[in-house]
Design an enzyme around this catalytic site. Structure first.
Site, PDB file in Angstrom:
ATOM      1  CE  LYS A 159      -4.433  -1.552   2.130  1.00  0.00           C
ATOM      2  NZ  LYS A 159      -5.393  -1.378   3.035  1.00  0.00           N
ATOM      3  CE  LYS A 201      -5.941  -7.112  -2.555  1.00  0.00           C
ATOM      4  NZ  LYS A 201      -6.181  -7.109  -1.086  1.00  0.00           N
ATOM      5  CE  LYS A 248     -13.427  -2.850  -0.024  1.00  0.00           C
ATOM      6  NZ  LYS A 248     -13.173  -2.606   1.323  1.00  0.00           N
TER       7      LYS A 248
HETATM    8  P1  TYM Z   1     -10.873  -5.627   3.122  1.00  0.00           P
HETATM    9  O1  TYM Z   1     -12.070  -4.575   3.603  1.00  0.00           O
HETATM   10  O2  TYM Z   1      -9.849  -5.247   2.136  1.00  0.00           O
HETATM   11  O3  TYM Z   1     -11.556  -6.841   2.419  1.00  0.00           O
HETATM   12  C1  TYM Z   1     -12.827  -7.532   3.103  1.00  0.00           C
HETATM   13  C2  TYM Z   1     -12.826  -8.996   2.681  1.00  0.00           C
HETATM   14  O4  TYM Z   1     -12.709  -9.280   1.391  1.00  0.00           O
HETATM   15  C3  TYM Z   1     -11.737  -9.965   0.932  1.00  0.00           C
HETATM   16  N1  TYM Z   1     -11.152  -9.729  -0.260  1.00  0.00           N
HETATM   17  C4  TYM Z   1     -10.836 -10.558  -1.371  1.00  0.00           C
HETATM   18  N2  TYM Z   1     -11.104 -12.046  -1.338  1.00  0.00           N
HETATM   19  C5  TYM Z   1     -10.803 -12.489  -2.507  1.00  0.00           C
HETATM   20  N3  TYM Z   1     -10.319 -12.033  -3.570  1.00  0.00           N
HETATM   21  C6  TYM Z   1     -10.370 -10.589  -3.652  1.00  0.00           C
HETATM   22  N4  TYM Z   1      -9.628 -10.132  -4.710  1.00  0.00           N
HETATM   23  C7  TYM Z   1     -10.530  -9.874  -2.331  1.00  0.00           C
HETATM   24  N5  TYM Z   1     -10.368  -8.526  -2.015  1.00  0.00           N
HETATM   25  C8  TYM Z   1     -10.762  -8.365  -0.670  1.00  0.00           C
HETATM   26  C9  TYM Z   1     -10.748  -9.670   2.027  1.00  0.00           C
HETATM   27  O5  TYM Z   1      -9.592 -10.934   2.226  1.00  0.00           O
HETATM   28  C10 TYM Z   1     -11.568  -9.673   3.423  1.00  0.00           C
HETATM   29  O6  TYM Z   1     -11.985 -10.852   3.989  1.00  0.00           O
HETATM   30  N6  TYM Z   1      -7.909  -6.092   7.116  1.00  0.00           N
HETATM   31  C11 TYM Z   1      -9.281  -6.597   6.612  1.00  0.00           C
HETATM   32  C12 TYM Z   1     -10.677  -5.890   7.288  1.00  0.00           C
HETATM   33  C13 TYM Z   1     -10.472  -6.307   8.977  1.00  0.00           C
HETATM   34  C14 TYM Z   1     -10.613  -7.627   9.254  1.00  0.00           C
HETATM   35  C15 TYM Z   1     -10.439  -7.597  10.673  1.00  0.00           C
HETATM   36  C16 TYM Z   1     -11.054  -8.754   8.652  1.00  0.00           C
HETATM   37  C17 TYM Z   1     -10.134  -5.459   9.636  1.00  0.00           C
HETATM   38  N7  TYM Z   1     -10.165  -6.242  10.946  1.00  0.00           N
HETATM   39  C18 TYM Z   1     -10.783  -8.605  11.720  1.00  0.00           C
HETATM   40  C19 TYM Z   1     -10.962  -9.795   9.619  1.00  0.00           C
HETATM   41  C20 TYM Z   1     -10.956  -9.818  11.015  1.00  0.00           C
HETATM   42  C21 TYM Z   1      -9.352  -5.764   5.117  1.00  0.00           C
HETATM   43  O7  TYM Z   1      -8.915  -4.797   4.643  1.00  0.00           O
HETATM   44  O8  TYM Z   1     -10.417  -6.155   4.587  1.00  0.00           O
END
Ligand code: TYM
Length: 343
Positions: A121, A205, A208
């Site tokens: 990032k 990947k 967003k």
């Molecule tokens: P975030 O908001 O980036 O993404 C949310 C969820 O979507 C999954 N994801 C994907 N899965 C498959 N292919 C993709 N291209 C893809 N892009 C995103 C992510 O793996 C995620 O499950 N750090 C986390 C948010 C978070 C969290 C937590 C998750 C904060 N605290 C505690 C679990 C437990 C995140 O940035 O997700």
């Protein structure tokens, strides 16, 4: 002889979160949301909208609450039932930030220095990033462990953060002679949707933050736009192969086959058996039709929730109360274990 460490003996509990920072896409749905809904039938589930994580990069204060409702609406539209699972915004439950501070004092700088997501990032600009962005995975560990969650459904990109959460739990338990206090949370990653790639570049990947909207299918895209994005998706001059081995070196094709499999609950091989030898002029329209069929009800339901913000707000307020009721006593125990005055 030292005693064997005690195992965690508390109840199983599922926790996960999504950031309210941009539109939800097919990767979020297949990697996370689809699992959320499935898990609620047999487990106690807590699903958070992680707005404190979102503000590690600047968010417009006028847009943040709207995006928070949008993620809540996506949870609900994907089948998460507020009678079965808790849905709430992270910033409404103070336990997250309090436990994150304690964990800041447990986690090591060297552990954070290894986190690849920060490196990705920040790129060459690490010095200019917020301290919060660097510390992000510690807050994530606090999210999970404030509820003593044992299972965390996420996409593959979160694997390293989950390993860090386990390391922090383990070190806390060791440092404070509290073996078995925190569980070592297990990631639930497996499944065909764990890593959905960009439609424009099969080595990146789906994200967003990709500047190209054509790289992803958003949950708010209408049927025409979904079909157009799939039609334009990068492929190669070949045809759909017969075996998984032949997908090697063809990341874009592998990704489209994977998406078809994840949407239809079938394996890669089953998809290949169905389409092998066909050109993309046949496969892409079939994939577009399937994607529209699966996503249209979700989009429609999401739009209904977005038209009823009061209903969503009620669910979030109640969820925050329920989440606090679970986390507050756990934080009291943590304060006692650490020896704070008055705890
Ligand atoms: P975030 O908001 O980036 O993404 C949310 C969820 O979507 C999954 N994801 C994907 N899965 C498959 N292919 C993709 N291209 C893809 N892009 C995103 C992510 O793996 C995620 O499950 N750090 C986390 C948010 C978070 C969290 C937590 C998750 C904060 N605290 C505690 C679990 C437990 C995140 O940035 O997700």
């Amino acid at each position: 002889m030292s005693e064997a460490p005690k195992k965690y003996e508390g109840p199983e509990r599922v926790f996960s979160g999504v950031q309210p920072s941009g539109s939800m896409h097919l990767g979020n749905y297949l990697g996370a949301l689809k699992k959320f809904a499935n898990l609620q039938h047999e487990h106690e589930c807590i699903y958070c909208i992680v707005d404190l994580h979102a503000v590690t990069v600047w968010q417009d204060p006028k847009v943040l609450p709207i995006q928070t409702r949008e993620i809540a609406s996506a949870y609900l539209a994907s089948g998460v039932d507020p009678k079965k699972a808790i849905i709430y915004p992270q910033s409404k439950v103070a336990a997250h930030t309090e436990l994150a501070w304690y964990f800041n004092c447990v986690a090591r700088v060297g552990w954070l220095a290894r986190m690849t997501q920060f490196k990705d990032k920040s790129g060459k600009n690490a010095e200019a990033m917020s301290v919060g962005l660097y510390d992000y995975p510690v807050l994530q560990a606090a999210d999970i462990l404030a509820f003593k969650a044992t299972h965390v459904p996420v996409g593959e990109d979160q694997k390293q953060h989950l390993e860090l959460s386990r390391d922090i739990a383990q070190k806390f338990n060791n440092d404070f002679n509290a073996s078995g206090f925190f569980p070592l949370p297990e990631p639930l990653i497996k499944g065909p949707g764990a890593r959905i790639m960009s439609l424009r570049d099969g080595t990146k990947k789906m994200s967003k933050s990709d500047p190209s909207d054509n790289s992803r299918i958003n949950l708010t895209d209408d049927a025409d736009l979904i079909a157009k994005k799939i039609r334009k998706a990068k492929t190669d001059a070949g045809v759909v192969p017969a075996s998984e081995k032949e997908l090697e070196g063809r990341p874009e094709v592998k990704n489209l086959v994977g998406i078809y499999g994840a949407l239809s609950d079938s394996s890669e091989q089953q998809v290949l058996d169905q389409f092998s030898g066909q050109g993309f002029g046949v496969f892409k329209p079939a994939l577009a039709e399937l994607a529209v069929e699966k996503l249209r009800p979700i989009t429609a339901s999401m739009n209904e929730y977005l038209d009823n913000p009061n209903e969503v707000d009620k669910i979030l307020s109640k969820g925050a109360e329920d989440a606090s009721a679970i986390a507050t006593p756990i934080l009291s125990e943590v304060r006692k274990i650490m020896g704070f005055w008055g705890a």
